[in-house]
Scaffold this active site. Structure first.
Site, PDB file in Angstrom:
ATOM      1  N   HIS A 284      -4.616  30.625  -1.966  1.00  0.00           N
ATOM      2  CA  HIS A 284      -5.420  31.056  -3.107  1.00  0.00           C
ATOM      3  C   HIS A 284      -6.835  30.513  -2.919  1.00  0.00           C
ATOM      4  O   HIS A 284      -7.024  29.363  -2.537  1.00  0.00           O
ATOM      5  CB  HIS A 284      -4.797  30.517  -4.401  1.00  0.00           C
TER       6      HIS A 284
ATOM      7  N   ASN B 251     -13.422  32.856  -6.939  1.00  0.00           N
ATOM      8  CA  ASN B 251     -12.001  32.770  -7.289  1.00  0.00           C
ATOM      9  C   ASN B 251     -11.607  34.042  -8.044  1.00  0.00           C
ATOM     10  O   ASN B 251     -12.046  34.249  -9.168  1.00  0.00           O
ATOM     11  CB  ASN B 251     -11.782  31.519  -8.146  1.00  0.00           C
TER      12      ASN B 251
ATOM     13  N   CYS C  16      -3.318  31.998 -11.542  1.00  0.00           N
ATOM     14  CA  CYS C  16      -3.699  32.315 -10.157  1.00  0.00           C
ATOM     15  C   CYS C  16      -2.486  32.375  -9.232  1.00  0.00           C
ATOM     16  O   CYS C  16      -2.572  32.911  -8.128  1.00  0.00           O
ATOM     17  CB  CYS C  16      -4.692  31.281  -9.631  1.00  0.00           C
TER      18      CYS C  16
HETATM   19  C1  LIG Z   1     -15.029  22.899 -10.924  1.00  0.00           C
HETATM   20  C2  LIG Z   1     -15.432  22.050  -9.725  1.00  0.00           C
HETATM   21  C3  LIG Z   1     -16.192  22.892  -8.741  1.00  0.00           C
HETATM   22  C4  LIG Z   1     -16.345  20.948 -10.206  1.00  0.00           C
HETATM   23  O1  LIG Z   1     -16.682  20.118  -9.123  1.00  0.00           O
HETATM   24  P1  LIG Z   1     -16.713  18.530  -9.319  1.00  0.00           P
HETATM   25  O2  LIG Z   1     -17.231  17.992  -8.075  1.00  0.00           O
HETATM   26  O3  LIG Z   1     -15.331  18.137  -9.770  1.00  0.00           O
HETATM   27  O4  LIG Z   1     -17.771  18.358 -10.466  1.00  0.00           O
HETATM   28  P2  LIG Z   1     -17.570  17.784 -11.939  1.00  0.00           P
HETATM   29  O5  LIG Z   1     -16.775  18.717 -12.793  1.00  0.00           O
HETATM   30  O6  LIG Z   1     -17.089  16.390 -11.810  1.00  0.00           O
HETATM   31  O7  LIG Z   1     -19.057  17.793 -12.413  1.00  0.00           O
HETATM   32  C5  LIG Z   1     -20.036  17.029 -11.769  1.00  0.00           C
HETATM   33  C6  LIG Z   1     -21.375  17.349 -12.399  1.00  0.00           C
HETATM   34  O8  LIG Z   1     -21.779  18.663 -12.037  1.00  0.00           O
HETATM   35  C7  LIG Z   1     -22.169  19.369 -13.198  1.00  0.00           C
HETATM   36  N1  LIG Z   1     -21.871  20.784 -12.998  1.00  0.00           N
HETATM   37  C8  LIG Z   1     -20.739  21.462 -13.280  1.00  0.00           C
HETATM   38  N2  LIG Z   1     -20.888  22.739 -12.955  1.00  0.00           N
HETATM   39  C9  LIG Z   1     -22.134  22.880 -12.455  1.00  0.00           C
HETATM   40  C10 LIG Z   1     -22.843  23.962 -11.953  1.00  0.00           C
HETATM   41  N3  LIG Z   1     -22.328  25.214 -11.869  1.00  0.00           N
HETATM   42  N4  LIG Z   1     -24.100  23.752 -11.497  1.00  0.00           N
HETATM   43  C11 LIG Z   1     -24.644  22.537 -11.548  1.00  0.00           C
HETATM   44  N5  LIG Z   1     -24.024  21.469 -12.046  1.00  0.00           N
HETATM   45  C12 LIG Z   1     -22.770  21.639 -12.481  1.00  0.00           C
HETATM   46  C13 LIG Z   1     -21.366  18.766 -14.297  1.00  0.00           C
HETATM   47  O9  LIG Z   1     -22.007  19.004 -15.541  1.00  0.00           O
HETATM   48  C14 LIG Z   1     -21.361  17.305 -13.934  1.00  0.00           C
HETATM   49  O10 LIG Z   1     -22.588  16.757 -14.347  1.00  0.00           O
HETATM   50  P3  LIG Z   1     -22.627  15.251 -14.925  1.00  0.00           P
HETATM   51  O11 LIG Z   1     -22.109  14.383 -13.805  1.00  0.00           O
HETATM   52  O12 LIG Z   1     -24.068  15.091 -15.219  1.00  0.00           O
HETATM   53  O13 LIG Z   1     -21.734  15.277 -16.112  1.00  0.00           O
HETATM   54  C15 LIG Z   1     -14.197  21.445  -9.044  1.00  0.00           C
HETATM   55  O14 LIG Z   1     -13.656  20.442  -9.853  1.00  0.00           O
HETATM   56  C16 LIG Z   1     -13.145  22.464  -8.773  1.00  0.00           C
HETATM   57  O15 LIG Z   1     -13.361  23.402  -8.035  1.00  0.00           O
HETATM   58  N6  LIG Z   1     -11.941  22.267  -9.324  1.00  0.00           N
HETATM   59  C17 LIG Z   1     -10.870  23.187  -9.122  1.00  0.00           C
HETATM   60  C18 LIG Z   1     -11.019  24.267 -10.089  1.00  0.00           C
HETATM   61  C19 LIG Z   1     -10.253  25.456  -9.700  1.00  0.00           C
HETATM   62  O16 LIG Z   1     -10.158  25.773  -8.567  1.00  0.00           O
HETATM   63  N7  LIG Z   1      -9.704  26.126 -10.684  1.00  0.00           N
HETATM   64  C20 LIG Z   1      -8.985  27.300 -10.521  1.00  0.00           C
HETATM   65  C21 LIG Z   1      -7.602  26.942 -10.255  1.00  0.00           C
HETATM   66  S1  LIG Z   1      -6.697  28.325 -10.084  1.00  0.00           S
END
Ligand SMILES: CC(C)(COP(=O)(O)OP(=O)(O)OC[C@H]1O[C@@H](n2cnc3c(N)ncnc32)[C@H](O)[C@@H]1OP(=O)(O)O)[C@@H](O)C(=O)NCCC(=O)NCCS
Length: 335
Positions: free
Chosen positions: A259, A289, A119
């Site tokens: 970004h 994204n 990214c």
């Molecule tokens: C991916 C992201 C949205 C996840 O959010 P989070 O608050 O960290 O959530 P977690 O990964 O801890 O997951 C929490 C719960 O939500 C669930 N979950 C994940 N995706 C889900 C979705 N699309 N819908 C519903 N539930 C979801 C998980 O399974 C987890 O469930 P559990 O607690 O029962 O295991 C967040 O971490 C993020 O945006 N990170 C940055 C990623 C990014 O920007 N990447 C690109 C970089 S260039």
């Protein structure tokens, strides 16, 4: 080509973007994913994304954005000295999509290459373009940020597929003796965190095989929580360092174009940097994204709408696979 005149500065004289026609809202996502509009909006700020049609490829997305940028700059493809494409989702491993784009544009024999830094790709590619301009080697460069991630994410993995969209953005950078353009840049990489965003299969470490296919290792995998922490840690310092290198402070910046990975990352960074959230350009709600495309897409949209003025001083900041990061101060025109 270089006509012997040494020009120090490079002005962004053209910009363009392309998003596929198909809109997929959170509510349109398949029920088997067991996700919800509420979860996605609350955790990411994303409401919808664009998904490429079957006959579209990374090259065709790039071509649309590039033609718009070239038209805006009033430049013919034959006048280009160089084409740089930032992407991690090319049409093929080989040949490079930059050459496919060069041919599609009709930019005969113009050198072209790809920059692969996830990214962060657009900031790396733009910084690279400026080195050719500053050295006097080239005068007119097309820089593209493009990604077709919908073909590289696992549509059975709700933690990944809801986050990404397809898009392309492009700018034309032209040499000038008037002070403007990229005033500073900061680039970084921490390969010890390579596993945080990884496509395990299909490369030299794990060539494509039935095992790769069965293990779904041909899709990008991500440790979202770790990437989130990393992003909020690097955005502020990268912007402050880039501002300082340009002899400025953040107070001198009109707009930050970050970004677009997660609205909460942007909100957290704004708070940590003590920079008003209203001065961050945000469009993640409509495109999700789009990786290397997100900054040139947001730039084009906001220049076209008149929200960003051609006289504004901008900060581009990005982070992604590698893990990598980058920031750059860009003045659209002489001040
Ligand atoms: C991916 C992201 C949205 C996840 O959010 P989070 O608050 O960290 O959530 P977690 O990964 O801890 O997951 C929490 C719960 O939500 C669930 N979950 C994940 N995706 C889900 C979705 N699309 N819908 C519903 N539930 C979801 C998980 O399974 C987890 O469930 P559990 O607690 O029962 O295991 C967040 O971490 C993020 O945006 N990170 C940055 C990623 C990014 O920007 N990447 C690109 C970089 S260039």
């Amino acid at each position: 080509m270089n006509n012997g005149v040494h020009s120090t500065y490079g002005q962004i004289t053209g910009w363009g973007s392309y998003v596929p026609v198909k809109v997929v809202t959170n509510n349109d996502l398949p029920p088997e994913l067991e996700t919800s509009d509420e979860w996605i909006v609350q955790r990411t700020g994303i409401r919808e994304r664009r998904i490429a049609a079957a006959d579209e490829t990374t090259c065709t997305l790039s071509l649309n954005a590039s033609r718009e940028a070239l038209a805006k700059a009033g430049i013919q493809p034959s006048e280009l000295d160089l084409i740089i494409v930032a992407t991690s989702t090319p049409d093929h491993h080989t040949p490079p999509v930059s050459s496919l784009l060069q041919h599609a544009l009709g930019a005969t024999d113009v050198p072209a290459f790809v920059v692969v830094t996830g990214c962060t790709g657009f900031v790396y590619a733009l910084s690279t373009a400026y080195q050719f301009i500053h050295s006097g080697a080239y005068r007119t460069i097309l820089v593209v940020g493009v990604e077709l991630l919908s073909r590289f994410v696992d549509w059975t993995d709700r933690s990944m597929c809801v986050l990404f969209g397809d898009a392309a953005g492009a700018v034309v950078v032209q040499a000038t003796d008037r002070p403007c353009g990229m005033r500073s840049f900061v680039l970084g990489s921490d390969g010890s965190q390579g596993e945080q965003i990884i496509m395990r299969g299909g490369g030299s470490a794990r060539p494509f095989s039935q095992e790769v296919l069965d293990g779904r290792q041909h899709y990008v995998q991500m440790n979202g929580r770790e990437v989130f922490k990393f992003a909020t840690r690097v955005v502020g310092p990268a912007c402050e360092q880039a501002a300082a290198k340009a002899g400025l402070t953040l107070a001198d910046i009109d707009w930050i174009i970050p970004h677009q990975a997660n609205l909460r990352i942007i909100q957290t960074a704004a708070k940590l940097m003590d920079f008003p959230l209203e001065r961050f350009i945000v469009n993640i709600e409509r495109y999700a994204n789009t990786s290397a495309a997100s900054i040139p897409l947001a730039l084009t949209e906001n220049l076209t709408s008149g929200r960003i003025l051609p006289t504004d001083r901008l900060m581009f900041v990005s982070f992604g696979a590698g893990l990598t990061w980058g920031a750059a101060v860009v003045e659209m025109s002489p001040r």
